[in-house]
Design a protein around this motif. Sequence first.
Motif, PDB file in Angstrom:
ATOM      1  N   GLY A   1      76.298  59.440  34.334  1.00 51.63           N
ATOM      2  CA  GLY A   1      75.269  59.670  33.789  1.00 51.63           C
ATOM      3  C   GLY A   1      73.594  59.555  33.351  1.00 51.63           C
ATOM      4  N   ASP A   2      73.707  60.350  32.392  1.00 49.22           N
ATOM      5  CA  ASP A   2      71.796  60.166  31.752  1.00 49.22           C
ATOM      6  C   ASP A   2      72.022  59.027  30.841  1.00 49.22           C
ATOM      7  N   PHE A   3      71.294  58.466  30.718  1.00 46.63           N
ATOM      8  CA  PHE A   3      71.000  57.052  29.859  1.00 46.63           C
ATOM      9  C   PHE A   3      70.267  56.808  29.243  1.00 46.63           C
ATOM     10  N   ARG A   4      70.225  55.966  28.407  1.00 45.99           N
ATOM     11  CA  ARG A   4      68.713  55.452  27.402  1.00 45.99           C
ATOM     12  C   ARG A   4      68.994  54.019  27.655  1.00 45.99           C
ATOM     13  N   VAL A   5      68.255  53.732  27.732  1.00 40.30           N
ATOM     14  CA  VAL A   5      67.538  51.910  28.148  1.00 40.30           C
ATOM     15  C   VAL A   5      67.023  51.807  26.365  1.00 40.30           C
ATOM     16  N   VAL A   6      67.678  50.627  26.132  1.00 45.63           N
ATOM     17  CA  VAL A   6      66.646  49.995  24.867  1.00 45.63           C
ATOM     18  C   VAL A   6      66.611  48.449  24.974  1.00 45.63           C
ATOM     19  N   PHE A   7      65.864  48.141  24.421  1.00 44.48           N
ATOM     20  CA  PHE A   7      65.296  46.421  24.424  1.00 44.48           C
ATOM     21  C   PHE A   7      65.254  46.205  23.440  1.00 44.48           C
ATOM     22  N   ASN A   8      66.291  45.504  22.403  1.00 45.70           N
ATOM     23  CA  ASN A   8      65.278  44.900  20.956  1.00 45.70           C
ATOM     24  C   ASN A   8      64.704  43.902  20.825  1.00 45.70           C
ATOM     25  N   ASN A   9      63.729  43.939  20.353  1.00 49.01           N
ATOM     26  CA  ASN A   9      62.249  42.412  20.749  1.00 49.01           C
ATOM     27  C   ASN A   9      62.160  42.461  19.086  1.00 49.01           C
ATOM     28  N   GLY A  10      62.913  41.413  18.172  1.00 45.55           N
ATOM     29  CA  GLY A  10      62.426  40.875  16.939  1.00 45.55           C
ATOM     30  C   GLY A  10      64.088  41.123  15.776  1.00 45.55           C
ATOM     31  N   PRO A  11      64.381  40.916  15.263  1.00 43.52           N
ATOM     32  CA  PRO A  11      65.228  40.779  13.731  1.00 43.52           C
ATOM     33  C   PRO A  11      65.262  42.453  12.879  1.00 43.52           C
ATOM     34  N   LEU A  12      63.457  42.626  12.842  1.00 40.81           N
ATOM     35  CA  LEU A  12      63.290  44.157  12.201  1.00 40.81           C
ATOM     36  C   LEU A  12      63.798  45.502  13.273  1.00 40.81           C
ATOM     37  N   ALA A  13      63.987  44.404  14.451  1.00 39.92           N
ATOM     38  CA  ALA A  13      64.413  46.349  16.067  1.00 39.92           C
ATOM     39  C   ALA A  13      65.415  45.793  16.065  1.00 39.92           C
ATOM     40  N   GLY A  14      66.141  45.118  15.325  1.00 42.60           N
ATOM     41  CA  GLY A  14      67.930  44.962  15.559  1.00 42.60           C
ATOM     42  C   GLY A  14      68.591  44.204  16.825  1.00 42.60           C
ATOM     43  N   GLN A  15      67.091  43.229  17.139  1.00 38.26           N
ATOM     44  CA  GLN A  15      67.986  41.436  18.421  1.00 38.26           C
ATOM     45  C   GLN A  15      68.760  40.526  17.416  1.00 38.26           C
ATOM     46  N   GLU A  16      69.554  41.066  17.394  1.00 40.04           N
ATOM     47  CA  GLU A  16      70.906  39.614  17.309  1.00 40.04           C
ATOM     48  C   GLU A  16      70.881  39.345  17.771  1.00 40.04           C
ATOM     49  N   VAL A  17      70.937  38.997  19.365  1.00 39.79           N
ATOM     50  CA  VAL A  17      70.750  37.789  20.195  1.00 39.79           C
ATOM     51  C   VAL A  17      69.829  37.638  20.954  1.00 39.79           C
ATOM     52  N   PHE A  18      69.560  36.509  21.578  1.00 37.85           N
ATOM     53  CA  PHE A  18      67.739  35.845  21.044  1.00 37.85           C
ATOM     54  C   PHE A  18      67.981  35.510  22.603  1.00 37.85           C
ATOM     55  N   HIS A  19      68.512  36.332  23.444  1.00 31.34           N
ATOM     56  CA  HIS A  19      68.722  36.092  25.184  1.00 31.34           C
ATOM     57  C   HIS A  19      68.458  37.488  25.575  1.00 31.34           C
ATOM     58  N   MET A  20      67.097  37.324  26.259  1.00 28.98           N
ATOM     59  CA  MET A  20      66.825  38.972  26.031  1.00 28.98           C
ATOM     60  C   MET A  20      68.122  39.508  27.003  1.00 28.98           C
ATOM     61  N   HIS A  21      67.981  40.610  26.648  1.00 24.31           N
ATOM     62  CA  HIS A  21      68.694  41.403  27.122  1.00 24.31           C
ATOM     63  C   HIS A  21      68.497  43.181  26.954  1.00 24.31           C
ATOM     64  N   MET A  22      68.884  43.628  28.222  1.00 23.48           N
ATOM     65  CA  MET A  22      69.335  45.858  28.277  1.00 23.48           C
ATOM     66  C   MET A  22      69.791  46.015  27.644  1.00 23.48           C
ATOM     67  N   HIS A  23      69.920  47.285  27.390  1.00 26.19           N
ATOM     68  CA  HIS A  23      70.954  48.121  27.240  1.00 26.19           C
ATOM     69  C   HIS A  23      71.142  49.163  27.940  1.00 26.19           C
ATOM     70  N   ILE A  24      72.196  49.181  28.044  1.00 28.65           N
ATOM     71  CA  ILE A  24      71.948  50.732  28.956  1.00 28.65           C
ATOM     72  C   ILE A  24      73.333  51.250  27.929  1.00 28.65           C
ATOM     73  N   LEU A  25      73.012  52.823  28.000  1.00 27.57           N
ATOM     74  CA  LEU A  25      73.529  53.242  26.675  1.00 27.57           C
ATOM     75  C   LEU A  25      73.565  54.828  27.111  1.00 27.57           C
ATOM     76  N   GLY A  26      75.387  55.479  27.919  1.00 23.86           N
ATOM     77  CA  GLY A  26      75.060  57.446  27.830  1.00 23.86           C
ATOM     78  C   GLY A  26      77.071  57.155  27.552  1.00 23.86           C
ATOM     79  N   GLY A  27      76.987  58.811  28.147  1.00 27.13           N
ATOM     80  CA  GLY A  27      78.454  59.554  27.923  1.00 27.13           C
ATOM     81  C   GLY A  27      77.889  60.023  26.783  1.00 27.13           C
ATOM     82  N   ARG A  28      77.653  60.138  26.333  1.00 28.33           N
ATOM     83  CA  ARG A  28      77.710  61.768  25.103  1.00 28.33           C
ATOM     84  C   ARG A  28      75.996  61.604  24.613  1.00 28.33           C
TER      85      ARG A  28
END
Length: 111
Positions: free
Chosen positions: A78-105
């Motif tokens: 359904g509707d979804f949010r796209v997130v790329f965290n970039n850097g530790p202060l932005a919440g990046q924990e895995v330092f291999h670029m990745h795109m989050h897709i979040l939805g369902g609520r």
Amino acid sequence: MDNCIFCKIIKKEIPSKKLYEDDEMIAFWDINPQAPHHFLVVPKKHVASVAALEEADDKLAGKILRLGARLAKENNVGDFRVVFNNGPLAGQEVFHMHMHILGGRRLGSFA
Ligand code: 5GP
Ligand code: ZN
């Protein structure tokens, strides 16, 4: 990259619940989902973060977005949010670029 958890997932040294794979990309469900549907789209090329993208990666950067939207549709997110965290202060924990897709609520504001 030897100690990269996503490179290990790409090499199948660590299992993942995979949605999609081709020569350039892999997508799998997040191990700690923040929404009913939460998956990651990851380029197989080890790029540390969005900030580390180079001009030669422009095609990859376009592909990751279009692939994420397609996989969201195919998996009835359904509707979804796209997130790329970039850097530790932005919440990046895995330092291999990745795109989050979040939805369902209903997703609230970022803060
Ligand atoms: P970041 O905080 O770097 O933007 O996002 C990293 C994401 O990777 C987190 O949402 C985390 O739950 C997920 N993650 C970390 N390790 C693993 C793993 O081994 N398998 C899967 N499927 N997801 C992982
Ligand atoms: Zn990596």
